[in-house]
Each structure stands twice: as structure tokens, then as C-alpha cells.
Design a protein around this motif. Structure first.
Motif, PDB file in Angstrom:
ATOM      1  N   LEU A  43       0.834  -1.194   0.000  1.00 29.88           N
ATOM      2  CA  LEU A  43       0.000   0.000   0.000  1.00 29.88           C
ATOM      3  C   LEU A  43       0.875   1.252   0.000  1.00 29.88           C
ATOM      4  O   LEU A  43       2.010   1.235   0.492  1.00 29.88           O
ATOM      5  CB  LEU A  43      -0.934   0.001   1.211  1.00 29.88           C
ATOM      6  CG  LEU A  43      -1.955  -1.141   1.269  1.00 29.88           C
ATOM      7  CD1 LEU A  43      -2.854  -0.990   2.494  1.00 29.88           C
ATOM      8  CD2 LEU A  43      -2.789  -1.224   0.013  1.00 29.88           C
ATOM      9  N   PRO A  44       0.363   2.356  -0.533  1.00 37.72           N
ATOM     10  CA  PRO A  44       1.143   3.593  -0.603  1.00 37.72           C
ATOM     11  C   PRO A  44       1.534   4.112   0.788  1.00 37.72           C
ATOM     12  O   PRO A  44       0.859   3.830   1.782  1.00 37.72           O
ATOM     13  CB  PRO A  44       0.197   4.578  -1.286  1.00 37.72           C
ATOM     14  CG  PRO A  44      -0.866   3.755  -1.914  1.00 37.72           C
ATOM     15  CD  PRO A  44      -0.957   2.485  -1.133  1.00 37.72           C
ATOM     16  N   GLU A  45       2.593   4.880   0.829  1.00 38.80           N
ATOM     17  CA  GLU A  45       3.094   5.432   2.095  1.00 38.80           C
ATOM     18  C   GLU A  45       2.050   6.267   2.818  1.00 38.80           C
ATOM     19  O   GLU A  45       2.090   6.389   4.035  1.00 38.80           O
ATOM     20  CB  GLU A  45       4.352   6.261   1.855  1.00 38.80           C
ATOM     21  CG  GLU A  45       5.552   5.426   1.519  1.00 38.80           C
ATOM     22  CD  GLU A  45       6.816   6.254   1.370  1.00 38.80           C
ATOM     23  OE1 GLU A  45       6.850   7.416   1.820  1.00 38.80           O
ATOM     24  OE2 GLU A  45       7.778   5.725   0.796  1.00 38.80           O
ATOM     25  N   TYR A  46       1.134   6.879   2.088  1.00 33.06           N
ATOM     26  CA  TYR A  46       0.123   7.732   2.716  1.00 33.06           C
ATOM     27  C   TYR A  46      -1.008   6.937   3.382  1.00 33.06           C
ATOM     28  O   TYR A  46      -1.916   7.521   3.954  1.00 33.06           O
ATOM     29  CB  TYR A  46      -0.465   8.722   1.700  1.00 33.06           C
ATOM     30  CG  TYR A  46      -1.110   8.093   0.488  1.00 33.06           C
ATOM     31  CD1 TYR A  46      -2.389   7.543   0.541  1.00 33.06           C
ATOM     32  CD2 TYR A  46      -0.438   8.064  -0.730  1.00 33.06           C
ATOM     33  CE1 TYR A  46      -2.982   6.972  -0.567  1.00 33.06           C
ATOM     34  CE2 TYR A  46      -1.029   7.502  -1.859  1.00 33.06           C
ATOM     35  CZ  TYR A  46      -2.300   6.959  -1.762  1.00 33.06           C
ATOM     36  OH  TYR A  46      -2.875   6.400  -2.874  1.00 33.06           O
ATOM     37  N   PHE A  47      -0.945   5.607   3.330  1.00 29.13           N
ATOM     38  CA  PHE A  47      -1.980   4.783   3.959  1.00 29.13           C
ATOM     39  C   PHE A  47      -2.129   5.178   5.425  1.00 29.13           C
ATOM     40  O   PHE A  47      -1.160   5.277   6.158  1.00 29.13           O
ATOM     41  CB  PHE A  47      -1.609   3.297   3.839  1.00 29.13           C
ATOM     42  CG  PHE A  47      -2.595   2.365   4.477  1.00 29.13           C
ATOM     43  CD1 PHE A  47      -3.893   2.261   4.005  1.00 29.13           C
ATOM     44  CD2 PHE A  47      -2.227   1.580   5.561  1.00 29.13           C
ATOM     45  CE1 PHE A  47      -4.803   1.397   4.589  1.00 29.13           C
ATOM     46  CE2 PHE A  47      -3.128   0.706   6.149  1.00 29.13           C
ATOM     47  CZ  PHE A  47      -4.418   0.619   5.664  1.00 29.13           C
ATOM     48  N   GLY A  48      -3.364   5.409   5.866  1.00 30.26           N
ATOM     49  CA  GLY A  48      -3.631   5.950   7.192  1.00 30.26           C
ATOM     50  C   GLY A  48      -3.815   4.944   8.311  1.00 30.26           C
ATOM     51  O   GLY A  48      -4.072   5.328   9.444  1.00 30.26           O
TER      52      GLY A  48
END
Length: 131
Positions: A43-48
Motif C-alpha cells: 500500500l502507498p506510504e500515505y496509507f492511514g
């Protein structure tokens, strides 16, 4: 239409040209689950690291080149039923939302021994809307 795939031996499932993420057995809490999904699906680094972020990412996959994306559960997570219901609803919606004409297709795979338990959990509504 059934949202999930159930197999006797999930380790034998290896479709060609698919991106496969594996979740190991022994998941005991939401934070651990989200961390493992983050790692296994890249998943992208911005995944919360929350339910809303998971819901969004399972409907995007722009970072994965393969069309078919599979999340294999080696075993069913073991934490609170209420949390399991929310997780299963998110997975189910994500699996069913992708259309054949779209860039990706998402599939969640579980051991067939868990099919009845998962069906029973999906029949329940979450007690809390907290994601």
C-alpha cells in the motif's frame, strides 16, 4: 454473487499474472492486521492505518501493475467479533465493487474451513460505525 473465494488449501492458489498478498496466521488485533495488509499489498506510504484508508486503497490499486490482485488469508484473524464484521464488510464491498471492465480485480481468499463462520459474521451488522 459471493464476495470471497474459499479453498481447502490456500497455498495451492497461484493464478498466473496476479499480484498476491499473503496474510499469515496469528493476527490478533486490528493494528497488526492493517500493518500486514499494508506490507503484503504494498500500500502507498500515505496509507492511514484505519478502516477508511483501507476501504479507499482496496478500491484504487494504481500502484500495482497486475490486473488481478489477491489477498490470501492463511487463517482467519482472531480478534473481537465486531471488528471482524467491519473488516469482512470492507473486504466484501471492495471485492464486489470492481467491474470486469476496470483496471483491476480484487479477490479475498480464505480457507474453506472458515466459510460458515464468515457467512455468519457477514449476516451481522456492525454495532459501531467507528472505522
Amino acid at each position: 454473487m459471493q464476495a470471497f473465494t474459499f479453498l481447502r488449501d490456500v497455498n495451492d492458489y497461484k493464478p498466473l499474472d496476479a499480484f498476491i498478498g499473503n496474510l499469515s496466521a496469528g493476527i490478533t488485533c486490528k493494528d497488526q492486521l492493517l500493518q500486514l495488509i499494508y506490507q503484503s499489498l504494498n500500500l502507498p506510504e500515505y496509507f492511514g492505518f484505519n478502516w477508511d484508508a483501507l476501504c479507499e486503497c482496496l478500491r484504487d490499486f494504481h500502484w500495482i501493475h497486475e490486473k488481478h490482485i489477491i489477498l490470501i488469508h492463511q487463517a482467519f484473524p482472531s480478534f473481537k467479533e465486531e471488528t471482524l464484521v467491519v473488516y469482512l464488510e470492507i473486504l466484501s464491498e471492495a471485492c464486489l465493487d470492481w467491474k470486469a471492465s476496470e483496471d483491476h480485480r480484487f479477490e479475498a481468499v480464505f480457507p474453506s474451513a472458515e466459510e460458515e463462520r464468515i457467512s455468519l459474521l457477514l449476516a451481522k451488522k456492525p454495532r459501531s460505525a467507528n472505522r
